[in-house]
Every structure is written in structure tokens, then in C-alpha cells.
Design a protein around this motif. Structure first.
Motif, PDB file in Angstrom:
ATOM      1  N   UNK A 119     -24.416 -35.969   8.602  1.00  0.00           N
ATOM      2  CA  UNK A 119     -25.236 -34.794   8.308  1.00  0.00           C
ATOM      3  C   UNK A 119     -26.036 -34.361   9.526  1.00  0.00           C
ATOM      4  N   UNK A 120     -26.146 -33.061   9.679  1.00  0.00           N
ATOM      5  CA  UNK A 120     -27.054 -32.486  10.671  1.00  0.00           C
ATOM      6  C   UNK A 120     -28.258 -31.948   9.896  1.00  0.00           C
ATOM      7  N   UNK A 121     -29.416 -32.527  10.150  1.00  0.00           N
ATOM      8  CA  UNK A 121     -30.615 -32.157   9.399  1.00  0.00           C
ATOM      9  C   UNK A 121     -31.361 -31.050  10.138  1.00  0.00           C
ATOM     10  N   UNK A 122     -31.681 -29.985   9.425  1.00  0.00           N
ATOM     11  CA  UNK A 122     -32.373 -28.856  10.035  1.00  0.00           C
ATOM     12  C   UNK A 122     -33.507 -28.391   9.135  1.00  0.00           C
ATOM     13  N   UNK A 123     -34.515 -27.817   9.746  1.00  0.00           N
ATOM     14  CA  UNK A 123     -35.635 -27.302   8.970  1.00  0.00           C
ATOM     15  C   UNK A 123     -35.203 -26.046   8.221  1.00  0.00           C
ATOM     16  N   UNK A 124     -35.974 -25.722   7.226  1.00  0.00           N
ATOM     17  CA  UNK A 124     -35.690 -24.534   6.424  1.00  0.00           C
ATOM     18  C   UNK A 124     -35.709 -23.286   7.314  1.00  0.00           C
ATOM     19  N   UNK A 125     -34.772 -22.399   7.088  1.00  0.00           N
ATOM     20  CA  UNK A 125     -34.741 -21.161   7.858  1.00  0.00           C
ATOM     21  C   UNK A 125     -33.323 -20.725   8.159  1.00  0.00           C
ATOM     22  N   UNK A 126     -33.197 -19.797   9.058  1.00  0.00           N
ATOM     23  CA  UNK A 126     -31.910 -19.216   9.418  1.00  0.00           C
ATOM     24  C   UNK A 126     -31.037 -20.263  10.112  1.00  0.00           C
ATOM     25  N   UNK A 127     -29.739 -20.208   9.852  1.00  0.00           N
ATOM     26  CA  UNK A 127     -28.821 -21.182  10.439  1.00  0.00           C
ATOM     27  C   UNK A 127     -28.781 -21.050  11.959  1.00  0.00           C
ATOM     28  N   UNK A 142     -12.396 -38.706  15.325  1.00  0.00           N
ATOM     29  CA  UNK A 142     -12.775 -40.107  15.240  1.00  0.00           C
ATOM     30  C   UNK A 142     -13.351 -40.427  13.866  1.00  0.00           C
ATOM     31  N   UNK A 143     -12.908 -41.527  13.326  1.00  0.00           N
ATOM     32  CA  UNK A 143     -13.417 -41.964  12.035  1.00  0.00           C
ATOM     33  C   UNK A 143     -13.027 -43.406  11.801  1.00  0.00           C
ATOM     34  N   UNK A 144     -13.297 -43.898  10.620  1.00  0.00           N
ATOM     35  CA  UNK A 144     -12.872 -45.250  10.276  1.00  0.00           C
ATOM     36  C   UNK A 144     -12.620 -45.334   8.779  1.00  0.00           C
ATOM     37  N   UNK A 145     -11.917 -46.380   8.396  1.00  0.00           N
ATOM     38  CA  UNK A 145     -11.567 -46.601   6.998  1.00  0.00           C
ATOM     39  C   UNK A 145     -12.276 -47.855   6.499  1.00  0.00           C
ATOM     40  N   UNK A 208     -15.852 -39.834   8.619  1.00  0.00           N
ATOM     41  CA  UNK A 208     -15.684 -38.963   9.776  1.00  0.00           C
ATOM     42  C   UNK A 208     -16.961 -39.039  10.604  1.00  0.00           C
ATOM     43  N   UNK A 209     -16.841 -39.466  11.866  1.00  0.00           N
ATOM     44  CA  UNK A 209     -18.019 -39.625  12.713  1.00  0.00           C
ATOM     45  C   UNK A 209     -18.380 -38.317  13.398  1.00  0.00           C
ATOM     46  N   UNK A 210     -18.649 -37.301  12.583  1.00  0.00           N
ATOM     47  CA  UNK A 210     -19.131 -36.007  13.065  1.00  0.00           C
ATOM     48  C   UNK A 210     -20.227 -35.532  12.122  1.00  0.00           C
ATOM     49  N   UNK A 211     -21.325 -35.051  12.671  1.00  0.00           N
ATOM     50  CA  UNK A 211     -22.414 -34.523  11.843  1.00  0.00           C
ATOM     51  C   UNK A 211     -22.120 -33.071  11.491  1.00  0.00           C
TER      52      UNK A 211
END
Length: 342
Positions: A119-127, A142-145, A208-211
Motif C-alpha cells: 500500500x501507498x499511504x497518502x493524506x486525504x486530498x487530490x491524487x 517481483x513477488x513471492x509465494x 507482489x512487492x509493489x506499493x
């Protein structure tokens, strides 16, 4: 032929972010999906936006219901879904344009039940597009099982890169869900309990190792510290303890007991800060009762010391907790996750 993915989006009074959320799905590189907008009795104009969006794209379907809560909305989405996979997205969040494709390919490669992304955490507001959200040309990510044995381990279940305590950004094999549904009687923690049931039923996990899940903080998601919400969390966490004890996995039950104790410290502090006499009384009685439980006696002395410190001096306890959080988020690596053993 591509496999269809049903994207389930519960909607309740999120007019400000709804169109942005839907557009992030329409921009996906994986195009064979059905988007299910479940309007849970919105009163702010979200329903009208859903109707307009549906007219724009035939892949969007709307389900209307009176206000029953997010669990009922997700359950309605499950009942309406079709295709091989379910994907869960909140209506005030959004996703990277390659997320569905990346999770699908990792799921297929590993024959996984649950696919999860960071997850990419962002404050409330416009993207605002994160710096690492540029589209990539490569076909593999990149990922793992994690097999079911690994996924059951507390380190993996609560790992910051796995995030099995929340449903946002999860791609789940539809046939594996069967009769499992979100508990509509829980005010909090319904998604953690849902995922725990799938893991308990034998689900494995692809990571999946992507935020690539954009989570808006404080956009109607503020934590509500009431007796009802705290009781709800306590109920599902004790249910997990009981399940683990029943299956003779005592170490996992003790880990969940430690999570319960940490919650109690936080609830005690929130009752004090909010000057909520009802919450303070509830937590006080809960703590005294918990200390008499057999499982509490199995918690190691170090954690008990931290728990008692939290009850007596929350600021000092919070410093220790922050250090522990930093350790888990900074030092845990994908390789450590792959190599985890009970």
C-alpha cells in the motif's frame, strides 16, 4: 482468452473520490473485468455518480441497497460477481494501472488463492502520483509465494508487505470463497476475520512487492474508538484465539493474545483522552478479566512488562511501540519473508 476479474467496490458517501477510484480501474492494462459498484444507501450524490459512470462503460454494474454497512455491501458484490477472481477496492482509494495484470499473472504462475500488493499511504486530498508509479514495460514483477503453512504464521499474516489484516488490494480466487462472507455484525475488523477464515480453510498467498494500492488516510476511515467498535475487534480476535487453540497452534493464539493486549492499552488511552467514561469503564473491566484468562499466563514476561507499562505510562509505552514498528517496517525484507519458518 483472458480470465474475467470482478472488481468489488462498496460505495457510501464518497462522492469526492468515487470517480477517481473508478477511473483507476478503467485505466488498467488488464481490460477483461467487471466492476461492481455497490451503493450502500449513499445520501451525498454518490448514487447519481454511479449511474452516470455506468452509462459510460458497459463493464460497470451497479447494485443498490439500503444502508447496511460495508460488510453487507461487499457480500452483495460477491453474490453478483463472475469470473475467476474477485478484487476488492474501497471507493475512496485507487490503484496503479498495472495492478490487476500483475496480480493476475503472479496468481496464475503460483496457482495462488489470495494475491496481495503493498500500500501507498497518502493524506486525504487530490491524487498525487507517487514517484515509483511510472508504467513498466517488463512482463514480470517481483513477488513471492507463501504456502498455507507459511501464510498461517503470525510473522507473515501481519507482515507489512503482506497486509492480511485489510481487504483493499486483495485478488482472491472466487471458487475458494465458497460460503465465506464478511461478518455483518462486526463494526471493525470484518476484513481481517474474512481473510483469516480463508487462510484457515487452506488458502495460500501470492505477494507482489509493489506499493500499488493507493490508500487515502483520514478520508472517512478515521478510527472510531467507541465501546461498540472496541468490542467488535475484541470479539474477532478472541475468535481467532479460540480457533488456534482448537487446532493446537498455541504459539499463534499467544501472538493474537499479545495483539489484544496492545489494543487494550490503546483503548485505555483513548478513553482517557476522549474523557469517555463508558469506554474507560469497559476497558478497565476488560483488562481485569483478560488477566485472569489462561492464555494471558502464556504471554512471555517481557511482553507482559510492556503491557503493564502501557497501562501505567502510555507515552513511554508508545515510544517502545514506535521502535518496534520501525524495526518491522525497515528491517523486514522480502527475502526474510520468503525464508520465514515457524
Amino acid at each position: 482468452m483472458k480470465e474475467k476479474i470482478s472488481v468489488i467496490i462498496p460505495v457510501y458517501n464518497t462522492k469526492e473520490y468515487l470517480e477517481d477510484c473508478v477511473n483507476s480501474v478503467l485505466e488498467q492494462t488488464w481490460t477483461d473485468f467487471k466492476m461492481i459498484l455497490v451503493d450502500d444507501g449513499s445520501q451525498d450524490g454518490s448514487r447519481e455518480i454511479c449511474e452516470e459512470l455506468c452509462r459510460r462503460d458497459s463493464r460497470i454494474q451497479i447494485v443498490f441497497q439500503e444502508h447496511k454497512g460495508v460488510s453487507a455491501a461487499r457480500n452483495a458484490g460477491i453474490e453478483t460477481a463472475e469470473g475467476k477472481y474477485l478484487f476488492f477496492l474501497d471507493s475512496d482509494d485507487r490503484i496503479h494501472p498495472q495492478l490487476l495484470e500483475a496480480l493476475y499473472k503472479l496468481q496464475e504462475e503460483n496457482h495462488g488463492t489470495i494475491g496481495t500488493a503493498g500500500m501507498y499511504y497518502a493524506e486525504r486530498g487530490r491524487f498525487q502520483k507517487p514517484a515509483d508509479w511510472e508504467k513498466e514495460d517488463r512482463q514480470m514483477w517481483e513477488g513471492c509465494y507463501l504456502d498455507n503453512h507459511k501464510a498461517k504464521q503470525p510473522l507473515c499474516f501481519h507482515h507489512t508487505k503482506v497486509k492480511l489484516d485489510s481487504i483493499g488490494g486483495k485478488m482472491i480466487l472466487r471458487e475458494a470463497v465458497k460460503e465465506v462472507r464478511f461478518n455483518e455484525n462486526l463494526a471493525r475488523g470484518e476484513d481481517t476475520w474474512f481473510l483469516h477464515q480463508l487462510i484457515a480453510n487452506g488458502a495460500d498467498v501470492t505477494v507482489l512487492f509493489q506499493n500499488w494500492y493507493y490508500y487515502r488516510k483520514n478520508s472517512g476511515k478515521e478510527k472510531e474508538y467507541s465501546v461498540e467498535s472496541c468490542r467488535s475487534i475484541y470479539q474477532w480476535q478472541k475468535a481467532i484465539c479460540d480457533y488456534e487453540i482448537k487446532n493446537n497452534r498455541i504459539s499463534k493464539a499467544v501472538h493474537t493474545e499479545w495483539c489484544i493486549l496492545c489494543n487494550m492499552v490503546l483503548w485505555k488511552e483513548m478513553g482517557r483522552k476522549k474523557q469517555d467514561a463508558r469506554l474507560k469503564e469497559y476497558v478497565r473491566d476488560l483488562i481485569e478479566n483478560e488477566k485472569r484468562q489462561k492464555l494471558f499466563s502464556k504471554v512471555d514476561w517481557c511482553r507482559k512488562a510492556v503491557f503493564y507499562l502501557g497501562c501505567a505510562c502510555y507515552p513511554l509505552y508508545k515510544r517502545i511501540e514506535d521502535v518496534m514498528y520501525w524495526y518491522h517496517t525497515t528491517l523486514e525484507t522480502p527475502q526474510e519473508l520468503r525464508n520465514n519458518r515457524e
